[in-house]
Enzyme design. Structure first.
Site, PDB file in Angstrom:
ATOM      1  N   SER A 197       0.867  -1.188   0.000  1.00 23.74           N
ATOM      2  CA  SER A 197       0.000   0.000   0.000  1.00 23.74           C
ATOM      3  C   SER A 197       0.898   1.230   0.000  1.00 23.74           C
ATOM      4  CB  SER A 197      -0.844  -0.001   1.288  1.00 23.74           C
ATOM      5  OG  SER A 197      -1.457   1.244   1.501  1.00 23.74           O
ATOM      6  N   TYR A 221      -2.271  -0.165  10.639  1.00 23.35           N
ATOM      7  CA  TYR A 221      -2.304  -0.564   9.220  1.00 23.35           C
ATOM      8  C   TYR A 221      -0.954  -0.259   8.566  1.00 23.35           C
ATOM      9  CZ  TYR A 221      -3.887  -0.862   4.343  1.00 23.35           C
ATOM     10  OH  TYR A 221      -4.026  -1.196   3.017  1.00 23.35           O
TER      11      TYR A 221
HETATM   12  N1  LIG Z   1      -8.451  -0.510  -1.971  1.00 25.77           N
HETATM   13  C1  LIG Z   1      -7.440   0.259  -1.710  1.00 25.77           C
HETATM   14  O1  LIG Z   1      -7.528   1.466  -1.897  1.00 25.77           O
HETATM   15  C2  LIG Z   1      -6.152  -0.303  -1.190  1.00 25.77           C
HETATM   16  C3  LIG Z   1      -5.048   0.534  -1.132  1.00 25.77           C
HETATM   17  C4  LIG Z   1      -3.842   0.029  -0.697  1.00 25.77           C
HETATM   18  C5  LIG Z   1      -3.714  -1.316  -0.365  1.00 25.77           C
HETATM   19  N2  LIG Z   1      -4.809  -2.115  -0.413  1.00 25.77           N
HETATM   20  C6  LIG Z   1      -4.622  -3.532  -0.065  1.00 25.77           C
HETATM   21  O2  LIG Z   1      -5.238  -4.324  -1.031  1.00 25.77           O
HETATM   22  C7  LIG Z   1      -5.616  -5.581  -0.488  1.00 25.77           C
HETATM   23  C8  LIG Z   1      -7.066  -5.857  -0.847  1.00 25.77           C
HETATM   24  O3  LIG Z   1      -7.887  -4.918  -0.195  1.00 25.77           O
HETATM   25  P1  LIG Z   1      -9.167  -4.257  -0.858  1.00 25.77           P
HETATM   26  O4  LIG Z   1      -9.001  -2.805  -0.756  1.00 25.77           O
HETATM   27  O5  LIG Z   1      -9.474  -4.880  -2.157  1.00 25.77           O
HETATM   28  O6  LIG Z   1     -10.242  -4.628   0.264  1.00 25.77           O
HETATM   29  P2  LIG Z   1     -11.433  -5.672   0.311  1.00 25.77           P
HETATM   30  O7  LIG Z   1     -12.378  -5.434  -0.808  1.00 25.77           O
HETATM   31  O8  LIG Z   1     -11.932  -5.615   1.708  1.00 25.77           O
HETATM   32  O9  LIG Z   1     -10.711  -7.070   0.057  1.00 25.77           O
HETATM   33  C9  LIG Z   1      -9.977  -7.714   1.056  1.00 25.77           C
HETATM   34  C10 LIG Z   1      -9.944  -9.196   0.741  1.00 25.77           C
HETATM   35  O10 LIG Z   1      -9.179  -9.842   1.770  1.00 25.77           O
HETATM   36  C11 LIG Z   1      -9.962 -10.914   2.284  1.00 25.77           C
HETATM   37  N3  LIG Z   1      -9.651 -11.224   3.669  1.00 25.77           N
HETATM   38  C12 LIG Z   1      -9.795 -10.441   4.768  1.00 25.77           C
HETATM   39  N4  LIG Z   1      -9.448 -11.120   5.873  1.00 25.77           N
HETATM   40  C13 LIG Z   1      -9.056 -12.351   5.468  1.00 25.77           C
HETATM   41  C14 LIG Z   1      -8.588 -13.514   6.123  1.00 25.77           C
HETATM   42  N5  LIG Z   1      -8.452 -13.563   7.451  1.00 25.77           N
HETATM   43  N6  LIG Z   1      -8.304 -14.609   5.380  1.00 25.77           N
HETATM   44  C15 LIG Z   1      -8.455 -14.598   4.046  1.00 25.77           C
HETATM   45  N7  LIG Z   1      -8.908 -13.528   3.365  1.00 25.77           N
HETATM   46  C16 LIG Z   1      -9.207 -12.435   4.063  1.00 25.77           C
HETATM   47  C17 LIG Z   1     -11.402 -10.436   2.160  1.00 25.77           C
HETATM   48  O11 LIG Z   1     -12.265 -11.552   2.260  1.00 25.77           O
HETATM   49  P3  LIG Z   1     -13.750 -11.419   2.887  1.00 25.77           P
HETATM   50  O12 LIG Z   1     -14.594 -10.844   1.793  1.00 25.77           O
HETATM   51  O13 LIG Z   1     -14.094 -12.802   3.240  1.00 25.77           O
HETATM   52  O14 LIG Z   1     -13.635 -10.512   4.084  1.00 25.77           O
HETATM   53  C18 LIG Z   1     -11.350  -9.804   0.778  1.00 25.77           C
HETATM   54  O15 LIG Z   1     -11.437 -10.790  -0.211  1.00 25.77           O
HETATM   55  C19 LIG Z   1      -5.366  -5.455   1.021  1.00 25.77           C
HETATM   56  O16 LIG Z   1      -4.135  -6.088   1.336  1.00 25.77           O
HETATM   57  C20 LIG Z   1      -5.268  -3.962   1.241  1.00 25.77           C
HETATM   58  O17 LIG Z   1      -4.482  -3.645   2.354  1.00 25.77           O
HETATM   59  C21 LIG Z   1      -6.023  -1.638  -0.809  1.00 25.77           C
END
Ligand SMILES: NC(=O)c1ccc[n+]([C@@H]2O[C@H](COP(=O)([O-])OP(=O)(O)OC[C@H]3O[C@@H](n4cnc5c(N)ncnc54)[C@H](OP(=O)(O)O)[C@@H]3O)[C@@H](O)[C@H]2O)c1
Length: 299
Positions: free
Chosen positions: A132, A145
């Site tokens: 991130s 985080y």
């Molecule tokens: N979106 C952004 O702006 C952004 C920016 C920087 C970094 N990121 C990173 O991108 C990655 C994805 O995040 P996202 O933004 O796409 O959020 P998201 O839509 O909430 O996706 C997160 C994913 O991780 C899964 N997850 C959470 N806890 C878990 C566990 N204990 N075991 C297995 N899977 C688990 C969730 O599954 P469930 O649906 O079952 O909860 C979901 O599929 C993360 O690492 C986040 O830190 C995102």
């Protein structure tokens, strides 16, 4: 057809966008999910095999490995994407909050990677860690985080150094803000299902738009993952943001850290030496790797 790629956290946001892009381009995908409903939804996509897996569980990860073995096609890539967000002040957050976030964002990555690393060594494949801009930035409200993503950056560097000689490329992708379920999932996990701090309860505005609809869809991050997985010259770090401001903010922080370190260093670099460092760092990665290999064999 290429060997399969494993994407953790394929149910929504960046993970789902990566799964969709890979499947669209004919790459077989194992996608981890945590509910049967998500598994059924993903199974409807041709080429996608959903696997129920919580990355905190050794048993689940062992079952994930068994599913990959059962297919018998090895593994080309691993996208360590599963992760959770966390908002709160460090002075009021509990050890449990910190453990929960690290258990998923850091130890989960380690657990899944170690479960499949032999397959990646066999294929000479790739690891893509979803970091991130918080792997560089840190703020009063995002301490835990940011700590987890800084740890993931260090993890990525160490794993890269360990596996590069053995033919596996490891990189970190640092997205800025994109649409996803991150905020909704945080509210569910901490405010509804957890133990929210007093600070969070006071700061939380129930009218806040949790959908992150003000940000662009995560397709740009998925494209970067594809590059990291399949380009002949993958980078070690990818910064992918919805606008120039988020990039600049991140790069400025990285530059500030360099300058702060130098300012109080026992043996500081001169202005000219700092410029030379930047020139060195902007040379294409394969040239740097060639130079590093040459100096290693000289030494
Ligand atoms: N979106 C952004 O702006 C952004 C920016 C920087 C970094 N990121 C990173 O991108 C990655 C994805 O995040 P996202 O933004 O796409 O959020 P998201 O839509 O909430 O996706 C997160 C994913 O991780 C899964 N997850 C959470 N806890 C878990 C566990 N204990 N075991 C297995 N899977 C688990 C969730 O599954 P469930 O649906 O079952 O909860 C979901 O599929 C993360 O690492 C986040 O830190 C995102």
């Amino acid at each position: 057809m290429s060997q399969p790629v494993l994407v953790t956290g394929g149910s929504s946001g960046i993970g789902l966008a990566a799964v969709a892009l890979l499947a669209e381009r004919g790459v077989p995908v194992f996608a981890t999910v945590r509910t049967v409903a998500d598994a059924e939804r993903l199974a409807a996509r041709p080429g996608v095999e959903p696997v129920l897996c919580d990355v905190r569980s050794d048993d689940d990860v062992a079952r994930l490995r068994a599913a990959i073995d059962e297919r018998g096609a090895g593994l080309w890539g691993l996208v360590n994407n599963a992760g959770v967000g966390q908002v709160g002040h460090l002075t009021t957050e509990s050890m449990q909050d910190m453990r929960d976030v690290f258990d998923i964002n850091v130890f989960g990555v380690h657990r899944v990677t170690n479960a499949v690393v032999d397959l990646l060594l066999e294929s000479g494949g790739r690891v893509v860690n979803m970091s991130s801009i918080s792997g560089t930035l840190s703020s009063a409200e995002m301490g835990i985080y940011s700590m987890s993503k800084h740890a993931l950056e260090a993890y990525t560097d160490a794993l890269w150094a360990q596996l590069r000689e053995r033919g596996v490329h490891v990189c970190a992708v640092a997205p800025g803000n994109f649409q996803s379920a991150l905020a909704t999932n945080f509210v569910q996990r901490v405010l509804v299902g957890g133990n929210p701090s007093e600070w969070l309860l006071n700061a939380y505005d129930p009218d806040f738009d949790l959908t992150r609809s003000q940000y662009p869809p995560a397709d740009a991050v998925a494209s970067v993952c594809y590059h990291a997985l399949f380009d002949p010259n993958p980078h070690r770090r990818y910064l992918v943001t919805p606008d120039a401001d988020e990039s600049l903010m991140t790069l400025r922080q990285a530059a500030m850290e360099l300058l702060e370190l130098n300012r109080a260093a026992s043996h500081p670099c001169s202005h000219e030496e700092l410029h030379a460092l930047l020139d060195e760092a902007t040379a294409p990665m394969h040239e740097q790797e060639g130079a590093a290999a040459a100096s290693a064999s000289d030494g």
